[in-house]
Design an enzyme around this catalytic site. Structure first.
Site, PDB file in Angstrom:
ATOM      1  N   TYR A  39      67.020 -29.422  10.030  1.00  0.00           N
ATOM      2  CA  TYR A  39      68.389 -29.409  10.034  1.00  0.00           C
ATOM      3  C   TYR A  39      68.764 -28.273   8.993  1.00  0.00           C
ATOM      4  CZ  TYR A  39      68.279 -33.758  12.702  1.00  0.00           C
ATOM      5  OH  TYR A  39      67.906 -34.831  13.650  1.00  0.00           O
ATOM      6  N   ASN A  52      76.682 -33.919  20.007  1.00  0.00           N
ATOM      7  CA  ASN A  52      76.512 -32.759  21.012  1.00  0.00           C
ATOM      8  C   ASN A  52      76.764 -33.291  22.298  1.00  0.00           C
ATOM      9  OD1 ASN A  52      75.628 -31.113  22.553  1.00  0.00           O
ATOM     10  ND2 ASN A  52      73.254 -31.196  22.420  1.00  0.00           N
ATOM     11  N   CYS A  80      69.567 -29.928  21.382  1.00  0.00           N
ATOM     12  CA  CYS A  80      69.733 -30.531  19.831  1.00  0.00           C
ATOM     13  C   CYS A  80      68.185 -31.417  19.733  1.00  0.00           C
ATOM     14  CB  CYS A  80      70.798 -31.497  19.638  1.00  0.00           C
ATOM     15  SG  CYS A  80      70.814 -32.966  20.810  1.00  0.00           S
ATOM     16  N   HIS A  81      67.643 -31.548  20.620  1.00  0.00           N
ATOM     17  CA  HIS A  81      66.300 -32.173  20.486  1.00  0.00           C
ATOM     18  C   HIS A  81      65.246 -31.237  19.582  1.00  0.00           C
ATOM     19  CE1 HIS A  81      65.871 -30.280  24.403  1.00  0.00           C
ATOM     20  NE2 HIS A  81      64.698 -30.092  24.081  1.00  0.00           N
ATOM     21  N   GLU A  97      58.014 -29.873  26.474  1.00  0.00           N
ATOM     22  CA  GLU A  97      57.979 -28.542  25.870  1.00  0.00           C
ATOM     23  C   GLU A  97      56.651 -27.979  25.041  1.00  0.00           C
ATOM     24  OE1 GLU A  97      61.630 -27.727  23.935  1.00  0.00           O
ATOM     25  OE2 GLU A  97      62.915 -28.514  25.423  1.00  0.00           O
TER      26      GLU A  97
END
Lengths: 209, 167
Positions: free
Chosen positions: A149, A172, A180-181, A207
């Protein structure tokens, strides 16, 4: 959307109109599709939407003429999300899948692991100010990597606004597509996610694969 | 909270509007009238007052669209609110009781409209009278005469299952 019985008015005695009350099965669905196509052709739809199934559950996709404007998890209550879009953007909202075919296909490829970035026009009409700066930065975090963050606060131009980054992510309007993940806590733990912590874990695991 | 998404208007009222269009125009033209009605409604929806009676608003639009369609079919000018009697009524595709629709189609236009708007769409006779451009008493009479004529027409050709639900 759920149906509730509206006033049907005075009923004819003897079931006189029994034969008129039920259209053939599929008639209204067919008419709806025809309406959606004609309305799209005449540019009368301000917000089109459809749903897609995903490993994160059913997702709502909504688009304006400018681009994808909202992705919503089932957890957020799709009916409530559509009402909010009606209030904030326009009540001219129709389920019209064709405008969203491209976004739906790219999401499918993403969840299948064959797509690493999204190439769909985005409409950030639901975000302003610092939150918008945060959202505009997020696509620069590469697939498979994460930022804290604090990193994002710095990149968005306000190094001290770490909490504001948290609330920008929590609000979001385009989760998954605007990643945003990929924003996690400095200690490496996941932090919150509007689709629930399990959804964030699934996305980061996908991912990392 | 403002007006619901238009999609909800379609899901709540689509069936009633279709029923009204079939009663007024017959099955053949009803789908065109339905489509034109909801396209017009979608266009005007943002300006609709939040407290408006949506179903009555839709029926008003459907009434005008039905007249447009009849005019387009007829080519030559008709009086504004006249529907012709239907010479060869078509059945309801895929279900229902075509003979009920046929019987509705044999009613004089004013009776057909009064029955559709009052009994199928639930409009009070005051609203029906405004749509038809007649007095409330005349609208009420047209509705009552229409129902009486329908019952007589259906009694002439006895058939099963006119009572209660159809499926």
């Amino acid at each position: 959307m759920k149906d509730s019985q509206m006033d049907t008015g005075p009923l004819l005695p003897d079931g006189l109109f029994a034969g008129l009350t039920e259209p053939a099965p599929g008639t209204l669905e067919r008419l709806h599709d025809r309406l959606a196509a004609a309305a799209a052709g005449r540019q009368l739809i301000d917000v089109s939407y459809r749903t897609v199934d995903s490993p994160l559950g059913r997702l709502l996709l909504a688009a304006t003429e400018r681009g994808l404007v909202r992705v919503a998890f089932a957890l957020e209550d799709h009916d409530a999300v559509l009402q909010a879009l009606a209030d904030k953007l326009s009540p001219r909202i129709l389920e019209a899948p064709s405008r969203l075919d491209n976004a739906a296909r790219q999401l499918e490829e993403y969840f299948a692991g064959t797509r690493r970035s999204f190439e769909v026009p985005l409409d950030f009409a639901l975000s302003r100010g610092f939150r918008l700066s945060v959202l505009e930065h997020l696509p620069h975090i590469a697939y498979g990597s994460t930022e804290s963050y604090a990193d994002v606060a710095k990149a968005a131009g306000s190094p001290k606004a770490v909490r504001a980054v948290g609330s920008a992510c929590a609000n979001n309007p385009l989760p998954v597509v605007v990643p945003c993940h990929r924003v996690v806590r400095s200690d490496g733990s996941f932090g919150g996610y509007l689709g629930g912590p399990e959804a964030k874990r699934i996305l980061l695991a996908l991912e990392a694969a | 909270m403002g007006k619901p998404p238009f999609e909800r208007v379609v899901s709540l009222h689509g069936a009633v509007v279709l029923r009204v269009c079939r009663a007024v125009l017959g099955a053949h033209d009803a789908e065109d009238a339905w489509s034109e009605t909801f396209l017009s409604a979608l266009k005007a929806y943002p300006e609709l007052p939040a407290d408006a009676k949506v179903q009555a608003w839709l029926v008003t639009i459907a009434h005008r669209k039905a007249i447009d369609i009849v005019r387009a079919r007829q080519r030559q000018a008709l009086p504004m609110d006249e529907l012709p009697p239907r010479e060869s009524p078509l059945g309801i595709p895929g279900g229902g009781h075509p003979e009920v629709l046929d019987a509705v189609g044999q009613l004089p236009p004013k009776q057909r409209q009064a029955v559709a708007y009052h009994y199928l769409a639930g409009l009070p006779y005051k609203d029906v009278s405004e749509l038809l451009g007649v007095t409330p008493e005349a609208a009420r009479r047209a509705g009552a005469d229409g129902v009486k004529a329908l019952r007589a027409a259906l009694a002439e050709t006895p058939r099963p299952a006119l009572k209660g639900t159809s499926r």
